[in-house]
Design a protein around this motif. Structure first.
Motif, PDB file in Angstrom:
ATOM      1  N   GLY A   1      68.719 -11.584  23.852  1.00 49.39           N
ATOM      2  CA  GLY A   1      69.404 -10.359  24.262  1.00 49.39           C
ATOM      3  C   GLY A   1      68.650  -9.610  25.325  1.00 49.39           C
TER       4      GLY A   1
ATOM      5  N   LEU B   1      76.706  -8.495  21.949  1.00 49.42           N
ATOM      6  CA  LEU B   1      76.302  -9.651  22.755  1.00 49.42           C
ATOM      7  C   LEU B   1      76.165 -10.898  21.885  1.00 49.42           C
ATOM      8  CD1 LEU B   1      75.388 -10.959  25.381  1.00 49.42           C
ATOM      9  CD2 LEU B   1      73.065 -10.094  24.923  1.00 49.42           C
TER      10      LEU B   1
ATOM     11  N   THR C   1      73.803 -15.762  27.486  1.00 50.59           N
ATOM     12  CA  THR C   1      72.375 -15.531  27.733  1.00 50.59           C
ATOM     13  C   THR C   1      71.549 -16.660  27.135  1.00 50.59           C
ATOM     14  OG1 THR C   1      72.302 -14.138  25.741  1.00 50.59           O
ATOM     15  CG2 THR C   1      72.593 -13.019  27.860  1.00 50.59           C
TER      16      THR C   1
ATOM     17  N   VAL D   1      69.414  -5.851  26.985  1.00 51.06           N
ATOM     18  CA  VAL D   1      70.412  -5.046  26.286  1.00 51.06           C
ATOM     19  C   VAL D   1      69.830  -3.722  25.793  1.00 51.06           C
ATOM     20  CG1 VAL D   1      71.977  -4.965  24.306  1.00 51.06           C
ATOM     21  CG2 VAL D   1      71.760  -7.060  25.635  1.00 51.06           C
TER      22      VAL D   1
END
Length: 322
Positions: free
Chosen positions: A96, A292, A308, A99
């Protein structure tokens, strides 16, 4: 049939309905004993694992999860996820990165302000009925060094320049031509140029012990260090000695080598501020992080590229699953 996700993260329960509403079946195992029990009991049905860098997922656990197809890591760091074991099995890994950059950068600046202005000791003194007039440095006009100019490092640099009228230098794996900040070729050079040094680089072998006695001595007796990244970037014994001997002015730490254990030596020092690895925790960051994860899981299980991906090492043939 919905995919079963083993959730090892302990701080996201309020946002797990995001994943449940997407049809995923969740098994929550936030403690070591629950984790071991969940893998032993449900290992044959778990197709995804949600973890954090410090919590990781180890080779023997990956072996015990024969249906595992994807590991989703909250946050940028994935230092305790066995990427080789994942590669050998053809397991996808995501993270992540970026983020929670705003939340981490806010916490870094809060720690820096509290440390340089000595807020905790001033607060404690007033509560004791004292009224000390403590002379402390200002941030304006000072030089900030940022070790690691990724999303978090950039957010810190922007806050420092635009909000506090500071100049910024950085050290990165490579020079960035798209930023206005001065590049330093080594961590020690960066420390020498800095009044305040903030560590914002990922953990892992590539950044292990970048900040050692040499770098701390370069920071000097008027320099302050803030670490909101990973404890492994700093040689903790060297840091403690430098703080005890006042070879640096102070340190603010949100990360530690053996969390949640913190060295007693750090707890007793008056020139140290400690927080329990909470820099990335905010409602906004946590919601965005879980969203996400959901997007990565949804993409993966319908055969689309994940958003990602983490680059994996080549599989080793001798261990490659048949």
């Amino acid at each position: 049939m919905p995919a079963t996700v083993l959730v090892l993260v302990e701080t996201i329960n309020d946002y797990l309905p995001i994943l449940e509403h997407q049809g995923f079946h969740l098994i929550l195992a936030p403690t070591p004993s629950e984790r071991a029990q969940a893998i032993a009991t449900h290992g044959g049905q778990i197709k995804a694992v949600l973890t954090r860098g410090p919590l990781g997922l180890y080779a023997e656990e990956i072996t015990a999860l024969p249906q595992l197809q994807i590991i989703c890591v909250i946050g940028a760091g994935f230092e305790h996820v066995d990427l080789q074991a994942a590669s050998n099995r053809g397991i996808t890994v995501t993270n992540g990165a970026g983020v929670n950059a705003s939340s981490v950068a806010d916490h870094a600046m809060a720690l820096l302000l509290a440390l340089v202005r000595d807020i905790p000791r001033a607060d404690a003194a007033v509560r004791r009925g004292e009224w000390p007039k403590i002379m402390r440095p200002s941030l304006a006009g000072k030089h900030l060094g940022v070790l690691g100019l990724g999303a978090v490092g950039m957010a810190i640099a922007q806050r420092a320049t635009l909000g506090f009228d500071m100049s910024v230098s950085y050290h990165n794996r490579q020079h960035r031509s798209d930023v206005p900040y001065r590049y330093c070729s080594t961590p020690t050079e960066l420390a020498r140029a800095s009044d305040f040094l903030v560590i914002a680089t990922p953990g892992g072998i590539g950044t292990r012990h970048l900040i050692n006695k040499q770098a701390l001595d370069a920071l000097g007796p008027n320099g302050f260090l803030v670490n909101i990244a990973r404890a492994s970037v700093v040689v903790t014994a060297d840091l403690i000695t430098a703080l005890e001997q006042r070879r640096i002015a102070g340190a603010a730490l949100d990360v530690f080598d053996a969390e949640p254990q913190v060295p007693d030596a750090l707890k007793t020092l008056s020139n140290v501020i400690l927080t329990p690895h909470v820099a990335g925790l905010s409602p906004e960051a946590t919601q965005a992080t879980v969203e996400l994860v959901g997007k990565n899981l949804q993409a993966f299980f319908v055969g689309r590229p994940v958003l990602t991906p983490v680059a994996l090492p080549p599989p080793t043939q001798s261990e490659h699953a048949s």
